[in-house]
Design a protein around this motif. Structure first.
Motif, short mmCIF file in Angstrom:
data_model
loop_
_atom_site.label_atom_id
_atom_site.label_comp_id
_atom_site.label_asym_id
_atom_site.label_seq_id
_atom_site.Cartn_x
_atom_site.Cartn_y
_atom_site.Cartn_z
N LEU A 128 0.82 -1.21 0.00
CA LEU A 128 0.00 0.00 0.00
C LEU A 128 0.86 1.27 0.00
O LEU A 128 0.47 2.28 -0.59
CB LEU A 128 -0.95 -0.01 1.20
N MET A 129 2.04 1.20 0.62
CA MET A 129 2.94 2.34 0.56
C MET A 129 3.44 2.54 -0.87
O MET A 129 3.55 3.68 -1.35
CB MET A 129 4.13 2.13 1.51
N GLY A 130 3.70 1.44 -1.58
CA GLY A 130 4.08 1.53 -2.99
C GLY A 130 2.96 2.12 -3.83
O GLY A 130 3.19 2.94 -4.73
N CYS A 131 1.71 1.71 -3.52
CA CYS A 131 0.55 2.27 -4.24
C CYS A 131 0.45 3.78 -4.02
O CYS A 131 0.13 4.54 -4.94
CB CYS A 131 -0.73 1.59 -3.79
N GLU A 132 0.73 4.24 -2.80
CA GLU A 132 0.68 5.67 -2.50
C GLU A 132 1.77 6.42 -3.26
O GLU A 132 1.55 7.55 -3.72
CB GLU A 132 0.83 5.90 -0.99
N CYS A 133 2.95 5.81 -3.39
CA CYS A 133 4.02 6.44 -4.17
C CYS A 133 3.59 6.64 -5.61
O CYS A 133 3.81 7.70 -6.21
CB CYS A 133 5.29 5.58 -4.11
N VAL A 134 2.96 5.62 -6.19
CA VAL A 134 2.49 5.71 -7.58
C VAL A 134 1.37 6.73 -7.68
O VAL A 134 1.33 7.55 -8.61
CB VAL A 134 2.03 4.32 -8.08
N LYS A 135 0.46 6.72 -6.72
CA LYS A 135 -0.68 7.65 -6.73
C LYS A 135 -0.21 9.10 -6.74
O LYS A 135 -0.79 9.97 -7.41
CB LYS A 135 -1.56 7.39 -5.52
N LYS A 138 0.69 9.95 -10.32
CA LYS A 138 -0.17 9.35 -11.34
C LYS A 138 -0.70 10.39 -12.33
O LYS A 138 -1.20 11.44 -11.95
CB LYS A 138 -1.33 8.65 -10.65
N THR A 139 -0.57 10.06 -13.62
CA THR A 139 -1.20 10.83 -14.69
C THR A 139 -1.75 9.85 -15.71
O THR A 139 -1.34 8.69 -15.77
CB THR A 139 -0.19 11.77 -15.39
N GLU A 140 -2.66 10.32 -16.55
CA GLU A 140 -3.24 9.47 -17.59
C GLU A 140 -2.20 9.11 -18.64
O GLU A 140 -2.29 8.07 -19.29
CB GLU A 140 -4.43 10.17 -18.24
N GLU A 141 -1.20 9.97 -18.81
CA GLU A 141 -0.20 9.75 -19.86
C GLU A 141 0.81 8.67 -19.47
O GLU A 141 1.46 8.08 -20.32
CB GLU A 141 0.55 11.05 -20.18
N ARG A 142 0.97 8.44 -18.17
CA ARG A 142 1.95 7.45 -17.70
C ARG A 142 1.30 6.09 -17.48
O ARG A 142 0.09 5.99 -17.25
CB ARG A 142 2.60 7.91 -16.40
N LEU A 143 2.13 5.05 -17.52
CA LEU A 143 1.71 3.72 -17.10
C LEU A 143 2.03 3.62 -15.62
O LEU A 143 3.19 3.69 -15.21
CB LEU A 143 2.44 2.63 -17.88
N GLY A 179 -6.70 3.12 -11.27
CA GLY A 179 -5.66 3.23 -12.30
C GLY A 179 -4.29 2.79 -11.86
O GLY A 179 -3.31 3.01 -12.57
N ILE A 180 -4.18 2.11 -10.71
CA ILE A 180 -2.89 1.64 -10.22
C ILE A 180 -2.87 0.11 -10.31
O ILE A 180 -3.60 -0.58 -9.59
CB ILE A 180 -2.63 2.10 -8.77
#
Length: 609
Positions: free
Chosen positions: A121-128, A131-136, A168-169
């Motif tokens: 979940l900490m990794g998910c927060e880093c990605v969040k 996060k943009t629509e243009e990135r994977l 989107g994650i």
């Protein structure tokens, strides 16, 4: 993106009910240059619990460093580590200073238990946060053990994975070694729209990370959704892949997820066509599909449609029409993958004989269709026979079970050859007759190649590039064998080992009998003289158990951090060698008589990192 299809039969007989297989393939229409690919927003979440200490963690670090080296400067990367608790050791940042990122990853050390949910979940927060629509936007979750701290309920973790995917994650899970819960990691990957990998050995980590990065950096379409609309009289009798699907009337909507440039996205179905009265072309279904892709730096929705047609002819014409063996091969492998999962479930319930029979009946069916003349199917047959024997003898150990689940998962979800039939659990050649000469036979050798055990011919006069169909149960990495005869397959693409098989040994060992494993000595409780600095050091855990010392107020407490043990139990362990943060390896740990604490037994060594 291009969509095409293949049918197991191109012509069906008039006035005859027919069952046939349909394979849909979705391929990238053009090559995308690496420099023009979409940017990544990636978080590496690495298990650093005590059981990862030594070789496993070193290889995981190396794999992570190589992955970072392959990123573009504009890619976003973060690194989270977890044991009892989670820590972000590299906040989200561009992968411009790769040397700095690599150095940070290199500082990871092992110790503690497995708080999988906390790290993930900490990794998910880093990605969040980036996060943009243009990135994977992706999380790579690596673990070698079972979640034993934080959120541990499988249903809660799977539900959370789905919720993260809806935001989107996407999460890909990587199971390392033989202690992790493969069912949980597969369920998380399925719910999160990511991939699952079984990292079978430490040196397999780099290869698996490479495969996932190749996939991530070649995404040409996201959220590919396929709707199958059969004609009024046609039925979808089976969807062979394992994708999320919903049904509305006779139509089925199936989410296939990401499409990679380097591999086709495949969907296989079985259709039931009732008797047809009129000869000629017949539309049996319409395929509608839609996906998101980048066009001129913008995310756009694209859709398409493919009619599925077949020819209806006379019974004589149908009898002369040969089945498409390529389609039958692919759909057979998908059915086998489903049967492996079924056999595992039966074995889990204690139905060992029935589970073995399920696998063996499939072997007979494949041979009856002459599909064993295709190497990939012949290799599948060897796998089925091997696993059937292990299940029947109640020897389906953790590694073999993970292999079966991994093989099933990759077949049902992916189309990469290097992910098919991966498995390198050691067979045993010790039961074979031992000879020291190749006279009168053909010399072959077993190699480990990309997560698979393969056999090649060493003797002159044979094609050393050809695979050899060889019993899986006696394959052992590095072992040479003498086979009576080597026969070429009907299609001339591989060899079959026939006749007697012997193991090649050094002169003087021909009659040697493999000694029985020495009975384990009666171990005494751990004792040690001197301090922790005086202990013998090791850099691998092997079959031992890892113990860690932690500071609790004014006391130094020893606890077991290997998977499968209760980290809250106290353990009897010499006080004179306790030092905060130090990891130790002992031969064995047992519960005390009252079942409320542990006792360490055998030799104690200090684990280097």
């Amino acid at each position: 993106m291009k969509a095409n299809y293949s049918l197991s039969h191109s012509l069906i007989a008039i006035d005859t009910e027919t069952t046939l297989d349909l394979i849909l393939n979705f391929n990238a229409e053009e090559q995308v240059q690496a420099s023009n690919r979409r940017s990544l927003n990636l978080s590496l979440v690495i298990d650093r619990s005590g059981s990862m200490a030594g070789q496993p963690l070193r290889y995981a670090i190396e794999a992570a460093q190589k992955l970072v080296e392959s990123l573009n400067p504009d890619d976003i990367v973060s690194v989270v580590i977890y044991d009892d608790s989670a820590e972000t050791i590299l906040p989200p940042q561009k992968a411009a200073d790769k040397a700095k990122i690599s150095a940070q990853i290199n500082r990871i050390r092992a110790g503690g238990c497995t708080n999988l949910s906390g790290g993930w979940l900490m990794g998910c927060e880093c990605v969040k946060s980036q996060k943009t629509e243009e990135r994977l936007n992706r999380v790579l979750l690596l673990t070698d053990g079972k979640a034993n701290m934080g959120v541990t309920n499988p249903q809660a973790l799977t539900k959370t994975a789905k919720q993260q995917a809806e935001r989107g994650i996407i999460t890909t899970t990587l199971g390392f070694g033989t202690n992790f819960n493969e069912d949980l990691l597969i369920d998380i990957a399925d719910a999160a729209g990511g991939n699952f990998y079984f990292i079978q050995s430490p040196d397999d980590a780099v290869d698996v990370f490479r495969i996932e990065l190749e996939s991530l950096t070649s995404v040409v379409a996201e959220n590919l959704t396929v709707t199958i609309r059969p004609e009024a009289s046609v039925q979808i009798s089976e969807v062979l892949n394992k994708y999320q699907s919903t049904t509305q009337g006779k139509a089925s909507e199936i989410l296939l997820g990401d499409v990679y440039q380097i591999e086709a996205k495949q969907l296989a179905l079985q259709l039931l066509i009732p008797p047809q009265k009129n000869p000629g072309p017949l539309t049996i279904a319409t395929i509608e599909y839609q996906y998101q892709t980048t066009i001129d730096d913008n995310i756009q929705q694209v859709s398409g449609q493919v009619p599925i047609t077949i020819t209806v002819g006379s019974a004589e014409e149908a009898s002369r029409t040969k089945a498409d063996m390529s389609v039958l091969e692919q759909t057979s492998q998908l059915r086998i993958a489903r049967l492996k999962n079924e056999a595992i479930a039966m074995a889990d319930r204690g139905q060992y004989k029935e589970a073995a029979e399920v696998l063996r009946s499939q072997v007979d069916e494949l041979k009856s269709k002459l599909l064993n003349e295709i190497f990939e199917v012949a290799e599948e047959i060897a796998q089925l026979e091997y696993y059937a024997q292990r299940i029947e003898n109640r020897k389906l150990d953790s590694a073999s079970r993970k292999e079966m689940r991994d093989q099933s998962y990759q077949t049902l979800n992916r189309s990469r050859d290097d992910l098919k039939l991966r498995g390198s659990t050691a067979g045993n050649a010790d039961s074979l007759e031992a000879v020291s000469t190749t006279e009168g036979g053909v010399l072959v050798k077993c190699f480990r190649e990309g997560g698979k055990l393969r056999v090649r011919v060493i003797s002159e006069g044979y094609n050393s590039e050809f695979n050899v169909q060889f019993p899986r149960g006696i394959r052992q990495e590095g072992v040479s064998y003498v086979v009576d005869e080597m026969k070429l397959s009907a299609n001339g693409s591989f060899y079959r080992a026939t006749g007697k098989i012997r193991r090649l040994v050094e002169p003087g060992q021909e009659k040697a009998v493999t000694p029985e494993k020495a009975k384990s000595q009666k171990l005494a409780a751990v004792k040690a003289t001197g301090g922790w600095e005086d202990l013998e050091t090791v850099d691998t855990v092997g079959d031992g158990v890892v113990i860690q010392c932690i500071k609790e107020k004014s006391k130094l407490r020893a606890r077991v951090v290997s998977d499968g043990y209760n980290p809250d139990f106290n353990i009897r362990f010499p006080r004179n060698i306790r030092a905060e943060g130090v990891l130790y390896v002992v031969d064995e740990v047992r519960e005390s008589a009252d079942g409320k604490s542990y006792i360490s037994y055998g030799k104690v060594r200090r684990l280097l990192q």
